[in-house]
Design an enzyme around this catalytic site. Structure first.
Site, PDB file in Angstrom:
ATOM      1  N   GLY A  97       0.821  -1.207   0.000  1.00  0.00           N
ATOM      2  CA  GLY A  97       0.000   0.000   0.000  1.00  0.00           C
ATOM      3  C   GLY A  97       0.852   1.252   0.000  1.00  0.00           C
ATOM      4  CG  PHE A  98       4.255   1.223  -0.294  1.00  0.00           C
ATOM      5  CD1 PHE A  98       4.732   0.424   0.733  1.00  0.00           C
ATOM      6  CD2 PHE A  98       4.375   0.764  -1.599  1.00  0.00           C
ATOM      7  CE1 PHE A  98       5.317  -0.807   0.469  1.00  0.00           C
ATOM      8  CE2 PHE A  98       4.949  -0.466  -1.866  1.00  0.00           C
ATOM      9  CZ  PHE A  98       5.421  -1.256  -0.844  1.00  0.00           C
ATOM     10  N   GLY A 158       0.749  -7.082   3.849  1.00  0.00           N
ATOM     11  CA  GLY A 158       2.108  -7.579   3.746  1.00  0.00           C
ATOM     12  C   GLY A 158       2.921  -7.294   4.995  1.00  0.00           C
ATOM     13  CB  ALA A 217      -1.101   4.567  13.975  1.00  0.00           C
ATOM     14  N   GLY A 228       4.727   2.270  16.437  1.00  0.00           N
ATOM     15  CA  GLY A 228       4.746   1.779  15.062  1.00  0.00           C
ATOM     16  C   GLY A 228       6.139   1.451  14.580  1.00  0.00           C
ATOM     17  CB  VAL A 229       7.810  -1.304  13.458  1.00  0.00           C
ATOM     18  CG1 VAL A 229       7.930  -1.415  14.966  1.00  0.00           C
ATOM     19  CG2 VAL A 229       6.761  -2.283  12.927  1.00  0.00           C
ATOM     20  CD  GLU A 258       4.518   5.501   7.767  1.00  0.00           C
ATOM     21  OE1 GLU A 258       4.468   6.363   6.898  1.00  0.00           O
ATOM     22  OE2 GLU A 258       3.673   5.399   8.677  1.00  0.00           O
TER      23      GLU A 258
HETATM   24 MO1  MOS Z   1       1.430   5.137   5.239  1.00  0.00          MO
HETATM   25  S1  MOS Z   1       2.154   6.656   4.022  1.00  0.00           S
HETATM   26  O1  MOS Z   1       0.874   6.030   6.537  1.00  0.00           O
HETATM   27  O2  MOS Z   1       0.314   4.246   4.419  1.00  0.00           O
END
Ligand code: MOS
Length: 752
Positions: A249-250, A478, A519, A714-715, A717
């Site tokens: 997704g990204f 993923g 998150a 969170g991990v 990013e």
């Molecule tokens: Mo990410 S850019 O918060 O899907």
């Protein structure tokens, strides 16, 4: 509901706490055997294929489309155009909240960016739809395209990111710079990048009157459903979105994208199921991208190397018709202590699709410039880059002054440096060569990402036979969500993983919020945790209020759930099986609900971030200028680790993206046409296995009780953020050359 059977192999069985176990992906077997159904794998009866026609210009209008030629094709059923499309209940250019972006849904013949949808051809086969698109042979009235960071007038945006102020100042930056013993000023450029998940946006839509069933990848099912309901004027309850798996997704699947809505409109128009899948080059336009930036950093220190002033200014671009401003300067809010910090942004409007969240939006772009500048400042002070960072890292969040988990950051520096062998680093550049004569350099960067919490809901059930059920409408894109959330679910009910059915992946389940902002595990995980906790509280009330129970009189607070039994906390010899409690109460099941949201009191009192440090080794061919990253060691502290295997994998993914940012990824715009010249995965470079010889990620232990009850940060990013700067700094250390243009090209490394 899709019938998804997750891996219940005995190897998955663990005793005791499920959180913290390095389980393999529960859906991994499905994925590697082709059993996992992605959106485009669906073929409902009577389905037609839709193909997008996209603009060949960046700006102007569509003067003519040969709809008749396309319709004359024997396989073509319909051609959807601005003149022929179903009515919508909402203006696609409306914007009623900051998470709503303007969509191109064929509202006019105007072209606002390259690869903008201009028509949709619907046909019996994909081949006929594709041929129909070709037959449309659009003609355009083109206008000159505004391209590049000097391509238009600049303005100061009202906000950057999601509602952040564009300008922030604490202390007096100019006075700090004037008083500084050493100063640097440097300008860095980062390119446009386009989201390229393996799976492009795809949608299969089936209308039945005003009821709609959709298979489409989404990082946030609840928001996607609300957007569809608004656009089509139908009830949310009439919409079922299935999105068990995403091929990545990204950020580009965070919000419903225009082409997905066009698939829904196409199905509405023809009254039959329709599938629409974006071609790879169509990902370079209507579904967001990371905007380019030009960032100027000015830093000053006193004679001891303490930062006196930090000024971070960003120029970035957005589209002509909407606002997403990459908040790059905001990275300087959180990393280094300085009496004076100023961050500011300016923007310009280009003929591109609207930029959007892309993995570590703001932090990825901003930290690359900040970490390079910090390295330049360290060199100007004659200090080792690690020593300089240890001198200046923030003990509390610099802008807000709120307490920070700075001990964890210090541990990341120390553990990463030790593992990498940083102590042996010669201070001056150009001093290391390997046996083959390649220049060798070591660089480092600090990683940072906020620990966010959004909102989510979950439902949990304990059945009379002692098994559990947990429901939450999350997808596995993923990152391992279905494994991590199931681990939290099992612990929340005091059961083993294989005793709990975990149902997920569709919009008729409780809303998991958005899998974004790193998150999701915290947000969805806390909802699951609270739903299970609700069940256990009800169960405990049954037992402790019943004099036939060994737990009679213990009170809710005095009971813990483990291994299918409730125990008195103060006397574990007294316990009772879940099944016995339910049987005596003559209940078939106990149901619980849970939700999660940020705790405003904690947010007011503490700064919440994950931290890390990345160390890079590069080898540079002195004649060819070719850069190879030979070693990366990252150390990250992100609170409680739910599944170390998944987390390490997330860190690796982030570090690899860092390599991509430093050396590979670059959407190149044709200055004459405004079109992306490399809208494909042959020429839009990303790292392959041969580019990544050695990766190590250290999971630094951290207990942060303030972020949420589970202590999860969170991990997803953070690992991009330290890595790209570390690589640039290593290139300097190898060659003595500061490359300030990303990705670093051979000619820049050679200085020709
Ligand atoms: Mo990410 S850019 O918060 O899907």
């Amino acid at each position: 509901m899709s019938e998804t059977i997750l891996n219940l192999d005995p190897a998955q069985r663990r005793h005791g706490s499920n959180i913290g176990q390095p389980l393999t992906r529960r859906e991994g077997l499905l994925k590697v055997t082709g059993g996992a159904r992605y959106a485009a794998d669906h073929h409902p009866d009577g389905m037609l294929y839709a193909a997008l026609a996209v603009s060949g210009i960046a700006r102007g209008r569509v003067a003519a489309l040969d709809v008749a030629a396309a319709k004359a094709h024997p396989g073509v059923v319909e051609v959807m155009t601005p003149a022929h499309k179903p009515a919508l209940a909402q203006d696609p250019d409306a914007k009623t909240n900051p998470f709503m972006f303007r969509l191109d849904l064929l509202q006019t013949d105007q072209v606002r960016y390259p690869n903008q949808p201009i028509a949709v051809v619907i046909a019996e086969t994909l081949e006929a739809a594709t041929e129909g698109v070709r037959l449309l042979a659009p003609r355009y009235d083109a206008e000159p395209a505004r391209v590049g960071l000097d391509g238009a007038e600049t303005f100061v945006p009202a906000a950057v990111g999601v509602g952040n102020p564009a300008e922030v100042e604490t202390g007096d930056v100019e006075a700090g710079l004037a008083a500084a013993a050493k100063r640097i000023e440097a300008t860095y450029e980062t390119p446009a990048q386009y989201h390229n998940p393996l799976e492009p946006h795809a949608i299969v839509a089936v209308w039945d009157g005003d009821h709609l069933t959709v298979d489409t990848p989404s990082q946030g099912l609840g928001m996607a459903r609300a957007r569809i309901a608004g656009l089509f004027g139908i009830e949310e309850d009439n919409i079922l979105i299935r999105s068990p798996f995403l091929g990545g997704g990204f950020g580009c699947k965070g919000l419903l994208a225009g082409p997905q809505v066009l698939g829904l409109m196409a199905a509405r128009l023809v009254g039959r199921p329709v599938k629409l899948v974006l071609r790879r080059e169509q990902m370079f336009g209507p579904v967001g991208h990371r905007a380019p930036t030009r960032q100027t950093l000015r830093l000053g220190t006193d004679a001891t190397g303490a930062l006196l002033a930090l000024d971070h200014h960003t120029r970035t671009a957005t589209s002509t018709f909407d606002d997403f401003l990459e908040p790059a300067s905001d990275a300087s809010h959180t990393l280094y202590a300085s009496d004076a910090i100023r961050t500011s942004h300016e923007a310009l409007r280009l003929d591109t699709g609207t930029p959007l969240f892309m993995r570590a939006p703001g932090e990825a772009t901003g930290s690359i410039a900040l970490e390079s500048a910090i390295d330049e400042m360290a060199a100007a002070c004659g200090m080792d880059p690690l020593a300089f960072r240890l001198r200046n890292y923030a003990e509390a969040e610099p802008i807000s002054g709120k307490p920070f988990s700075s001990k964890a950051l210090r541990a990341c520096y120390e553990q990463g440096a030790a593992r990498f062998g940083w102590a042996g680093r010669p201070q001056n550049p150009g001093g290391m060569r390997d046996a083959a004569g390649l220049l060798t350099g070591w660089g480092m960067g600090t990683a940072t990402f906020p620990a966010l919490m959004f909102q989510a809901q979950a439902r949990a059930v304990l059945h009379r036979d002692g098994t559990g059920l947990v429901e939450i409408g999350a997808q596995d894109m993923g990152q391992g969500a279905w494994t991590a959330l199931a681990q939290i679910a099992a612990d929340s009910l005091g059961l083993e993983l294989d005793q709990v059915e975990f149902r997920s992946g569709s919009s008729d389940l409780p809303d998991a919020g958005i899998a974004g902002g790193s998150a999701h595990t915290a947000t969805a995980g806390m909802a699951v945790h609270n739903a299970g906790g609700d069940v256990i509280a009800k169960l405990a009330a049954l037992a402790t209020g019943d004099e036939r129970s060994p737990l009679f009189g213990a009170g809710n607070a005095g009971v813990i759930a483990r291994g299918g039994r409730l125990y008195r906390r103060d006397d574990e010899t007294r316990s009772e099986a879940f099944t016995d409690i339910l049987a005596r109460a003559e209940l078939a099941a106990v149901e619980g609900r849970g939700s999660s949201a940020a705790d405003p009191v904690a947010q007011d009192n503490y700064a919440m971030h994950a931290h890390g440090a990345v160390f890079a080794e590069v080898k540079v061919d002195p004649e060819l200028g070719q850069v190879r990253v030979t070693r990366l060691v990252g150390a990250f502290a992100a609170g409680r680790i739910v599944n170390p295997r998944m987390v390490r994998s997330q860190y690796f993914g982030g570090m690899i993206w860092g390599v991509s940012f430093a050396l590979h990824e670059h959407a190149v715009m044709d200055r004459r046409t405004g079109r992306p010249m490399n809208a494909n995965l042959a020429e839009y470079h990303v790292p392959v296995n041969a580019d990544i010889p050695s990766l190590e990620a250290i999971l630094v232990e951290e207990h942060d009780p303030h972020v949420n009850a589970l202590g999860i940060k969170g991990v997803g990013e953070i690992a991009i953020t330290g890595t790209a700067g570390a690589i640039a700094n290593a290139v300097w250390h190898a060659t003595g050359r500061r490359v300030r243009q990303f990705p670093m090209a051979i000619e820049d490394v050679l200085g020709i």
